[in-house]
Design an enzyme around this catalytic site. Structure first.
Site, PDB file in Angstrom:
ATOM      1  NE  ARG A   1       0.965  -7.791  -9.148  1.00 33.53           N
ATOM      2  CZ  ARG A   1       0.520  -7.013  -9.873  1.00 33.53           C
ATOM      3  NH1 ARG A   1       0.496  -7.388 -11.236  1.00 33.53           N
ATOM      4  NH2 ARG A   1       0.660  -5.742  -9.796  1.00 33.53           N
TER       5      ARG A   1
ATOM      6  CB  SER B   1       3.909  -8.974   1.776  1.00 40.47           C
ATOM      7  OG  SER B   1       4.300  -9.215   0.349  1.00 40.47           O
TER       8      SER B   1
ATOM      9  CG  ASP C   1       6.448  -7.361   0.244  1.00 41.91           C
ATOM     10  OD1 ASP C   1       7.399  -7.441   1.336  1.00 41.91           O
ATOM     11  OD2 ASP C   1       5.495  -6.703   0.243  1.00 41.91           O
TER      12      ASP C   1
HETATM   13  C1  BG6 Z   1       4.182  -5.186  -5.681  1.00 41.61           C
HETATM   14  C2  BG6 Z   1       4.969  -6.484  -5.260  1.00 41.61           C
HETATM   15  O1  BG6 Z   1       4.827  -4.505  -6.730  1.00 41.61           O
HETATM   16  O2  BG6 Z   1       4.482  -4.249  -4.744  1.00 41.61           O
HETATM   17  C3  BG6 Z   1       4.463  -6.945  -4.170  1.00 41.61           C
HETATM   18  O3  BG6 Z   1       4.857  -7.201  -6.352  1.00 41.61           O
HETATM   19  C4  BG6 Z   1       4.363  -5.925  -2.844  1.00 41.61           C
HETATM   20  O4  BG6 Z   1       5.034  -8.117  -3.569  1.00 41.61           O
HETATM   21  C5  BG6 Z   1       3.833  -4.614  -3.204  1.00 41.61           C
HETATM   22  O5  BG6 Z   1       3.902  -6.373  -1.843  1.00 41.61           O
HETATM   23  C6  BG6 Z   1       4.205  -3.371  -2.440  1.00 41.61           C
HETATM   24  O6  BG6 Z   1       3.462  -2.267  -2.762  1.00 41.61           O
HETATM   25  P1  BG6 Z   1       1.849  -2.105  -2.245  1.00 41.61           P
HETATM   26  O7  BG6 Z   1       1.862  -0.406  -2.424  1.00 41.61           O
HETATM   27  O8  BG6 Z   1       1.251  -2.774  -3.278  1.00 41.61           O
HETATM   28  O9  BG6 Z   1       1.579  -2.334  -1.096  1.00 41.61           O
HETATM   29  C1  GLC Z   2       4.615  -5.347   6.411  1.00 37.36           C
HETATM   30  C2  GLC Z   2       4.768  -6.693   6.468  1.00 37.36           C
HETATM   31  C3  GLC Z   2       6.054  -6.965   5.776  1.00 37.36           C
HETATM   32  C4  GLC Z   2       5.997  -6.442   4.274  1.00 37.36           C
HETATM   33  C5  GLC Z   2       5.693  -4.965   4.366  1.00 37.36           C
HETATM   34  C6  GLC Z   2       5.470  -4.535   3.108  1.00 37.36           C
HETATM   35  O1  GLC Z   2       5.431  -4.364   6.971  1.00 37.36           O
HETATM   36  O2  GLC Z   2       5.009  -7.128   7.788  1.00 37.36           O
HETATM   37  O3  GLC Z   2       6.574  -8.309   5.673  1.00 37.36           O
HETATM   38  O4  GLC Z   2       7.187  -6.673   3.667  1.00 37.36           O
HETATM   39  O5  GLC Z   2       4.497  -4.627   4.945  1.00 37.36           O
HETATM   40  O6  GLC Z   2       4.413  -5.127   2.068  1.00 37.36           O
END
Ligand code: BG6
Ligand code: GLC
Ligand code: BG6
Ligand code: GLC
Length: 917
Positions: free
Chosen positions: A539, A602, A656
């Protein structure tokens, strides 16, 4: 000559007169064709009422599902014990079903008496007796050393929810043992058998005698799909389409339904055809008001009906010159075998005389003829009624199959049908008349219902063996409390290693300082751009924060990152990101705007300040080249420069988990932990500076991105990893890395499931042993599918539909297994995640020297949000493993972009202190 003719004439006249007399007297028992058609229609209605969920509770014909789904196919084999209880004779048998499709069955059997004091005494004594007989049989046949499966033919109405269980609805016929009704018959017998320490018998199937009969006959004639008993009692079963059986889930194939047609009329629907004799008989029976259809038909009652009729006729002066013998007054004095003997073609009259004399009567020739005809009327009515109900079943079968003409076989058993001279012929004739569009073969079950029961047991035994193998696989995923405590302890140790300077380089849980040192305090303000990369969606956001009111407005757009970019070169990846930013600015009408930017990235980054982050290694689905070991903020800056279209001030790089913590901390100041259970799995928390040896200073706190996904990369949790985890790891982009993440996060759970399914299929335990192309496809089980499959609200059928959508052609049994596999895998994930979290909260409690800790965890991620059970199990585990911590969970509704913007706001303020109001 003349005399002979005269005699013959005299006899014929005498016979006619007597027959007329009896017919007049019993005219109510003679059923016209219209009446039979009417009864047939009524029975069809009853069948429907019994099958439908809402009408079943009040239906008198119970239409009981039997959980027998297929007729024998010849592949059955093995050695089985069998009990046959509830007909006129109680038998114990050993059945040897031959191997290699030879379709040979050898049986050895032994009859045992069933005295009234046993079958009408205490229930536990009845089952003790049955177990004793079985023990005796095993002793005699030298079987005690063997572990044998047992099929129980139990000829009473039982409500089954599985093959090896049956709750007795009510006793019928001669049985009335106390304390058995409404309880599971199999448990009773199992308990009784436990008293014999030298017996090892496993009851695998409970079958009604009709079902046993149908299966016995079907072994020889695969067309057989109906079983009828006309013996002590009467009843029928048939193969019904699953789609019509409301009481059992699933719509595939067929299941045998035990109609329990003996109870037809118990709701008053046959009152117009019942006679005073039927009523009298019923009143004197063990179960008044019950089994009214059976009482007009079956062997236990026919003789008694005849007796009551004779008594009345004698009373009315129509027989025996009005004389009655005292024996004729005794209930049960005339039995069905007498009725059958009296109706014998040649010797019938002589038999009649003998029987009447035995009753203390002095019958005339006319009496004998009349009595014989009474028997005929009663038996004929019985056969007619049976025919009407059977005709209804046959019509239903034909209509289910949408055939103009049905060719089928009916398996028959029961002493009345077997020993009565005219009964079978009469029954067959009437059935054929009532259903002219069915070609029916009636096949007598020569070997009783136990042969069929052994077939059912054989199938059950195969299913049980398969089930055991499936359970063995699932057991690998069931962690004990000790194992979870062990995981918690190891995680705790790893957290410490990561924080200590000496152990940090080798630590698998990296414990990365984030340079985020406080929570938002509500004074943050401004307009920020945010990027959110690394979860399910990429996003770009515009975040407007107003100070004081804690109000944040966000605008965002989701962009796709194609796989070839995720796994292409670093330059391509960052160029693509910048392209998306440009599109977003354009879309928002902000072209050329110069905004501070917070970058949620992340992945594990080593930071030396809030705006510097060196990528340690890609995780999850990313593998762009030339990024690892580089500062990703620099890479982004360079990409912006390359584009040379706008300038952005990259103020902060944020994991994240940290973004999530800030998002939630903005609302709840008690929030000190950020957790992601999504594509990946990770956690961050506020740590005392004094514990963070990698960063100078002892004052205050700093947020640590634990990167706990790497927990176990040193092999410390290999004891709980399974071969499926290893396979998933080996097929991933980063083999050997992120072992804990690979057991706990959305990107991998589906893969573990897929690996298990492949294994089970290879073992022939699923999908008929066929591994489809789809099943070979990596990534088909996304988190959303797992979540759907495991939803409690979903019927089995819907699970099957989801699997079909995924290209997996499953049966209902397959769907059950798939759901169980998903459940086992996701449960383990939630528990492991819970154990990890428990380690952190306990650490925080101890570090602060608290008896009790209250703490809030901000959570995000599709697994946590979408899965029906993950969050609950996770929370339960934390509670269990960290009982002194009161942990609240708040869901991050706005994603980590908001948190990243808040961090950016704080960082920006610190960069430009003169900007403070
Ligand atoms: C989102 C966050 O809501 O959730 C992200 O904005 C995050 O930053 C993500 O990485 C994690 O969940 P998923 O299931 O999308 O990997
Ligand atoms: C992976 C990444 C970590 C992140 C997580 C959740 O483990 O290494 O940085 O926080 O995924 O998205
Ligand atoms: C036997 C079956 O042949 O017939 C029994 O093995 C069944 O299971 C019985 O109950 C029914 O007939 P009857 O006349 O013994 O009640
Ligand atoms: C009774 C029982 C039924 C059985 C039949 C024939 O009707 O209720 O279960 O099949 O007798 O034995």
């Amino acid at each position: 000559m003349f005399a002979v003719h005269l005699m013959a004439f005299y006899f014929t006249k005498l016979k006619e007169d007597q027959i007329k007399k009896v017919d007049r007297f019993l005219y109510h028992m003679r059923l016209s064709d219209e009446t039979l058609l009417d009864i047939m229609a009524r029975f069809r209605g009853e069948m429907e009422r019994g099958l439908a969920k809402d009408t079943n509770p009040t239906a008198s014909v119970k239409m009981l599902p039997t959980f027998v789904r297929a007729i024998p196919d010849g592949s059955e084999n093995g050695e089985f014990l069998s009990l046959d209880l509830g007909g006129s004779k109680f038998r114990v048998l050993k059945v040897q079903v031959s191997e290699k499709g030879k379709r040979q069955v050898q049986m050895e059997s032994q009859f045992y008496p069933t005295p009234n004091e046993i079958i009408r005494g205490n229930g536990s004594e009845l089952f003790d007796y049955v177990a004793d007989c079985l023990a005796d049989f095993m002793q005699t046949k030298d079987l005690k050393h063997k572990k044998l499966p047992l099929g129980l033919t139990f000829s009473f109405p039982c409500r089954q929810t599985k093959l090896e269980e049956g709750v007795l609805i009510s006793w019928t016929k001669k049985f009335k043992a106390r304390g058995v009704q409404d309880t599971d018959v199999v448990s009773h017998l199992t308990n009784a058998m436990k008293k014999h320490k030298d017996m090892d018998v496993d009851i695998l199937a409970l079958v009604n005698d009709t079902v046993g009969t149908m299966m016995t006959c079907a072994y020889d004639d695969p067309y057989c799909e109906v079983g009828v008993i006309i013996g002590t009692g009467t009843n029928a079963c048939y193969m019904e389409d699953m789609s019509n059986i409301d009481l059992v889930e699933g719509d595939e194939g067929r299941m045998c339904i035990n109609t329990e047609w003996g109870a037809f009329g118990d709701d008053g629907s046959l009152e117009d055809i019942r006679t005073e004799f039927d009523r009298e008989l019923d009143l004197g029976s063990l179960n008044p008001g019950k089994q009214l259809f059976e009482k007009m038909i079956s062997g236990l009652y026919l003789g008694e009906l005849v007796r009551l009729i004779l008594l009345k006729m004698a009373r009315d002066g129509l027989l025996f010159g009005g004389e009655k013998s005292s024996a004729l007054h005794i209930k049960g004095k005339i039995e069905t075998r007498h009725v059958a003997a009296m109706e014998k073609y040649k010797e019938g009259l002589a038999n009649t005389r003998e029987i009447l004399v035995d009753l203390g009567l002095e019958p005339s020739e006319a009496d004998c003829i009349a009595v014989q005809h009474v028997c005929t009327v009663v038996s004929f009515r019985s056969a007619n009624l049976c025919a009407a109900a059977l005709a209804a079943i046959l019509t239903r079968l034909r209509e289910n199959k949408k055939l103009a003409r049905l060719r089928t076989t009916v398996g028959m058993d029961g002493t009345l049908y077997k020993i009565h001279p005219q009964y079978p012929k009469c029954l067959h004739k009437v059935v054929r008349k009532l259903v002219p569009n069915c070609d029916v073969r009636f096949l007598l079950s020569e070997s009783g219902s136990t042969k069929g029961a052994a077939m059912v047991t054989a199938v059950a035994s195969r299913v049980q063996a398969q089930r055991k193998r499936i359970d063995q696989v699932l057991a690998l995923f069931q962690l004990t409390r000790e194992q979870l405590v062990d995981v918690q302890g190891k995680m705790r140790a790893e957290l410490e290693y990561g924080l200590k300077r000496k152990t940090h380089p080798l630590a698998t849980v990296k414990m990365l300082p984030t340079y985020v040192c406080g929570m938002p305090d509500g004074t943050e303000k401004g307009k920020f751009l945010a990027l959110d990369l690394g979860g399910t969606n990429f996003r770009v956001l515009l975040v407007k924060i107003r100070s004081g009111r804690r109000s944040v407005r966000m605008y965002n757009k989701i962009f796709a990152i194609p796989l070839e970019i995720m796994q292409g070169t670093g330059e391509e990846l960052f160029d693509h990101i910048v392209q998306c930013i440009a599109d977003f600015l354009d879309y928002m009408g902000l072209k050329g705007a110069q905004l501070p930017l917070g970058f949620t990235f992340s992945f594990p980054c080593r930071q030396t300040s809030i705006d510097k982050g060196t990528l340690i290694g890609w995780t999850k689905g990313f593998k762009a080249t030339d990024c690892e070991g580089e500062d990703v903020v620099d890479m982004l800056r360079e990409a912006i420069k390359r584009r040379n279209e706008f300038d952005l001030d990259i103020v902060a790089i944020v994991n994240d988990t940290v973004g999530t913590l800030m998002t939630c901390g903005y609302e709840d100041p008690n929030c000190e932990i950020g957790l992601i259970a999504g594509t990946g799995s990770n956690m961050c928390y506020m740590e005392e500076m004094r514990n963070i040896e990698l960063v100078e200073g002892d004052e205050g706190k700093m947020c640590i991105n634990t990167e706990w996904g790497g927990f176990g990369d040193n092999g410390c949790i290999d004891d709980i990893r399974t071969q499926y985890d290893t396979e998933v790891d080996e097929g991933s982009l980063n083999p050997g890395k992120q072992r804990y993440e690979k057991m706990t996060s959305g990107m991998y759970l589906g893969e573990i499931v897929r690996q298990i399914l492949i294994y089970l299929t290879k073992q022939g335990l699923l999908f008929r042993g066929q591994i489809s192309e789809r099943l070979r496809t990596r990534g088909i089980f996304e988190t959303k599918f797992l979540s759907q499959i495991e939803s409690d609200r979903l019927a089995l059928l819907q699970v099957r539909r989801i699997l079909q959508q995924l290209g997996l052609d499953s049966t209902c049994e397959d769907s059950i297994v798939v759901k169980e596999v998903c459940g086992a895998v996701s449960r383990r994930a939630a528990q492991l995640c819970g154990a990890g979290l428990a380690a952190v909260v306990e650490k925080r409690r101890e570090d602060q020297g608290l008896e009790h800790l209250r703490i809030t965890v901000g959570v995000d991620g599709t697994l946590y949000k979408l899965h029906p059970h993950f969050s609950r199990i996770l929370q339960e585990t934390v509670k269990e493993l960290a009982p002194r911590c009161d942990v609240a969970f708040v869901l991050s509704e706005d994603g980590s972009g908001k948190g990243a913007a808040l961090i950016t706001a704080v960082a920006k303020r610190l960069q430009q202190p003169w900007n403070e109001n």
